[in-house]
Structures are given as C-alpha cells and as structure tokens.
Scaffold this active site. Structure first.
Site: not given
Ligand SMILES: *[C@@H]1O[C@H](CO)[C@@H](O)[C@H](O)[C@H]1NC(C)=O
Ligand SMILES: *[C@@H]1O[C@H](CO)[C@@H](O)[C@H](O)[C@H]1NC(C)=O
Ligand SMILES: *[C@@H]1O[C@H](CO)[C@@H](O)[C@H](O)[C@H]1NC(C)=O
Ligand SMILES: *[C@@H]1O[C@H](CO)[C@@H](O)[C@H](O)[C@H]1NC(C)=O
Length: 438
Positions: A183, A325, A357
């Site tokens: 991320s 995601d 995610h």
C-alpha cells in the site's frame, strides 16, 4: 484537497512519525515526538554529507510481547537524504537485529501507518527468520505530499545508511538487500525499485516485493473518490505546493470539511467526509477539472510508475494485488506490470481473487516471504509470469512451526476484516479496530 486526501489515503505511512508507529510495540522507552526530540535535528553542516550518510544513531527499546523468544537489538539512524525541492534533509530509519542474524544481508520492510499491527507482525516474521530488518519510517517534512520519487530515494538512502552501520556487524560493505512494502509502503518500494539502477546502483539489491501498489496516482484518486474511502483526512503538513492551489479553489463547504477533519482526527484516520466526492464542485470549484489543473496534474503524473524505460527495476520484482482491491485500483497495477515487462524487467505478478486491500496483505504473506528467500538465493524466475490465487485462508503452518504464533495472530486480523474485507466495507469502525488492534 482531493490530492491531499488521496495522498494521505495511500501514503499514510510516510506521514507517520516514529513514536506513533512504534507505540503498539512498546510504549516504554519510546523516543519523543520528532519536534521535541533533539535526535531529529541534524548536526550543523550535514548538508555537505553524501545522501545516505549516518548523522546520528541511538539504541532504542522495543518490546515484542513474547512473539520473539530471543532479544532483538533495535537502533534508530538519522541519515541525510533529499527533499522534494532538492535541498538536503535528515530523516530516520529504524533497524532491528535478531539474535543469530544473517551477517551478509537485510530486508527493508516499508510499513504504512494505517496497518501498524499487521506491519509489526510481518516485521517479526522476518526477524524470526534471522534477517536484520530495516524499517524506514519517518520520511521528512515533505512526506504528506506523497511524492513517490522522494519516498523511493529516501528508502534507498536509508539502505545506504544501514549498509554502513558498523554496529550491525555485517561481514561485507555491500550487504544483499530485498525491499518490501504494501500500500503506502509500496509507493516507496515501487519507486525505490524504479530509481535504484540510476540513483543507487552500488547497492546489492536482490529483489523487491510490492503489494496493493498505488501505481498511478490519478487512477487511485478517481477510484477512491466518492466512496467511503474518500474520507481519508488530509495530513496537517500539506505544504507549499498544494496550498496556493487549494486557497484559490476550495469552497466554504470544502474548507469546513477540511477544518473539521484537521480538528478531530490524526492523519490517516477515516470517515470525515465519507461518500462525498472530493472531485465535486461542492468541495472545490474545479470539480473534475481538478485533475487537469496544471500543478495538480503535474504532481499526479510524476507519481505514476512505469512511464519511463530508464526507471525499470533491475532486480526481480514480486507484484501482488487483489482484483477487488477497494482502495487501490487493480487495473493500474496490471498496467504497470505490462510496462515493466515490456521494458525487460523480471516480474512475478500474482492476482489475489478473493481478498480486499487489507486481507490481501495478510493472505499474501507466505508468498512474499517465499519470494524474499528465493530472491536472496537467486532462484526467482527470469522474465514475466502471471498467476492467480483464489484462496482466502491463511494456513498457520505455511511458513513452518517457528512462525506459527505470528500467523495465528494474522489469522485473527483476517477474521476481523471478514472475507474479502467485507466487514471493513460494512463498518469502518472495524477497520479502526483492526488498525489499532492491541
Ligand atoms: C525545501 O524543503 C525543505 C523541506 O520541506 C524546507 O525545509 C526548505 O526550506 C526548502 N528549501 C527551499 C529553498 O525552499
Ligand atoms: C493513469 O490513470 C489515468 C486515469 O485513470 C489514466 O488516464 C492514465 O492513462 C494512466 N496512466 C498510465 C501511464 O497508465
Ligand atoms: C487506472 O485506474 C483507473 C481507476 O480504476 C481506471 O479508470 C483507468 O482505466 C486505469 N488506467 C490504466 C491505464 O490502468
Ligand atoms: C460498527 O462496529 C462497532 C464495533 O464493532 C459497533 O459498535 C457499531 O455499532 C457498528 N456500526 C454499525 C453502523 O454497524
């Protein structure tokens, strides 16, 4: 504001100062906040040192709550790197050395603030495997902008600092390195991978692993706008580049939402303007035209990976991303992988078909660790491969009995997030709960 909100969403890590990030590991013996702690003040004349030079060092105490049986030495290094405007700045990396650490290599694990418990468990997994782990944390005053290149060179300078830190007892001047990040951490990692051949070719990089990568900032902005996740709060330090634009275009509603957000929550928190479009004229007068405002547009374009052939990773890369995601668009990562492959990179791209995610960071961990070990061993595949994983279960024994306690904790994280992050999508409180878990 759109850009700020977005950038916080995906770079919340970089905005994190050390004490916040380490709090769940150990509250006692923590460093003070950067602003009140002289450790963070670089010594006079530091500007003339080379990027990656260690400016200060100290031992810190970090407790691992029994998951790691043997003592772990922890240090912070203040090192010289470069700000977005080209001036010299100092920033910090933390490094952990387990008992019986391998002496010729280390893992750099770029964490992100909204994932403290997961990041720490993952860090501990590497420690248990006998790796020195560098954890680049605070990225300097520009961090809140999400300048990917700066984050990338900051990570590379941090690797230089760690490589030259004699206290770690490396038996070589150029230890082997694998860099990882998820991320927000994948922004730094992806850019470090992209820039390393030109910026820090002397480092002995064996591989990179990046998941949930915000490969294209424009794409991410468009994707999260008007969803629950547009509620990420702009960071306090949004600085000189965006402020003048913002002052020109923000509406009264936008200003009041921004002020409310700033007053009530720390950076990286959620839910202040959920389900409102930050690309709407309710927030700023340009509406979707914000994407084409010259300053904003240029920031966004500079933050897209894989555009320039000379910025192609030289070491093998493991890229992984959930099809569904909900924060960072899968399509943009797939596009990035195509570009890197066209440019001759070695990329293993795994699509996770069942997770969201949050859950994918956890579910993918065994594969990431296998890749890290293969990269050090030089046994990763040449060229590009793509595969899909459909499972959503984490086998606590996937990495052997030594790592079982850590994987069991990660299974708890998965349970809280629900299948494919379903609980998180229903109720953001659950995310905060997962985020601040223990
Ligand atoms: C460059 O950026 C740094 C960090 O944001 C800041 O401290 C410094 O004053 C800036 N320098 C110039 C010349 O604008
Ligand atoms: C980035 O995303 C934007 C918006 O979705 C898209 O128009 C653009 O082509 C993408 N850039 C690259 C290099 O893929
Ligand atoms: C990037 O992601 C956005 C948002 O999902 C999508 O609209 C766009 O088509 C993607 N562009 C590329 C080139 O991947
Ligand atoms: C969300 O979860 C929290 C904690 O589990 C609970 O207190 C709250 O009532 C839930 N909110 C909704 C809207 O379901």
């Amino acid at each position: 504001m759109a850009v700020m909100a977005l950038m916080t969403a995906i770079t919340s890590t970089q905005a994190a100062a050390v004490p916040i990030v380490h709090a769940p590991l150990a509250r006692r013996g923590l460093p003070k906040s950067p602003s009140s702690d002289p450790f963070y003040d670089p010594p006079a004349g530091f500007e003339s040192s080379k990027p990656g030079t260690i400016l200060r060092q100290r031992k810190i105490n970090v407790a691992f709550f029994g998951l790691i049986p043997d003592p772990v030495e922890s240090y912070q290094l203040l090192y010289r790197t470069t700000a977005i405007n080209g001036s010299a700045i100092a920033t910090v990396t933390t490094v952990f050395k387990p008992t019986n650490a391998k002496k010729d290599r280390f893992v750099s694990s770029k964490r992100h603030m909204t994932a403290q418990p997961r990041s720490q468990l993952i860090l501990q997994a590497y420690l248990l495997l006998g790796y020195v782990v560098a954890s680049p944390d605070y990225e300097g005053p520009d961090a809140a902008f999400g300048p990917g290149r700066l984050a990338g060179t900051g990570v590379l300078d941090g690797m230089r600092a760690i490589s030259s830190f004699s206290t770690l007892g490396f038996n070589t001047k150029t230890p082997q390195i694998v860099g990882t990040g998820y991320s927000g951490g994948a922004i730094a990692t992806g850019w470090a991978a992209s820039l390393q051949p030109s910026y820090a070719s002397e480092l002995d990089i064996k591989g990179w692993a990046q998941g949930g990568t915000p490969a294209n900032l424009t794409g991410t902005l468009v994707y999260i706008d008007d969803t629950l996740f547009s509620g990420f709060i702009p960071p306090p330090a949004y600085g000189a580049l965006i402020n003048p634009v913002l002052d020109r275009i923000i509406t009264d509603n936008g200003r009041s939402a921004l002020n409310k957000a700033k007053a009530t929550c720390a950076p990286g928190d959620l839910i202040n303007f959920p389900e409102k479009s930050i690309l709407s004229t309710d927030f700023q007068t340009l509406g979707r035209g914000l994407l084409y405002e010259p300053t904003i547009r240029s920031i966004l374009q500079k933050n897209t990976m894989g555009v320039t052939k000379s910025e192609t990773p030289a070491a093998p890369v493991f890229v992984y991303h959930a099809t569904y995601d909900e924060i960072i668009p899968y399509a943009n990562t797939s596009t990035l992988v195509d570009s890197w492959c066209d440019y001759g990179a070695d990329v293993k791209f795994t699509t996770y078909g069942a997770g969201g995610h949050i859950t994918t960071e956890v579910i993918a961990l065994p594969e990431v660790i296998k890749f890290v070990e293969a990269a050090f061993a030089g046994t990763t595949d040449k060229g590009c491969t793509r595969n899909t994983e459909l499972g959503s279960i984490l086998n606590p024994l996937a990495l052997g009995a030594d790592l079982e306690p850590i994987l069991i904790k990660l299974v708890e994280v998965l349970a809280k997030a629900g299948t494919g992050d379903s609980d998180i999508k229903k109720n953001l409180t659950v995310l905060e709960d997962v985020v601040t878990w223990h």
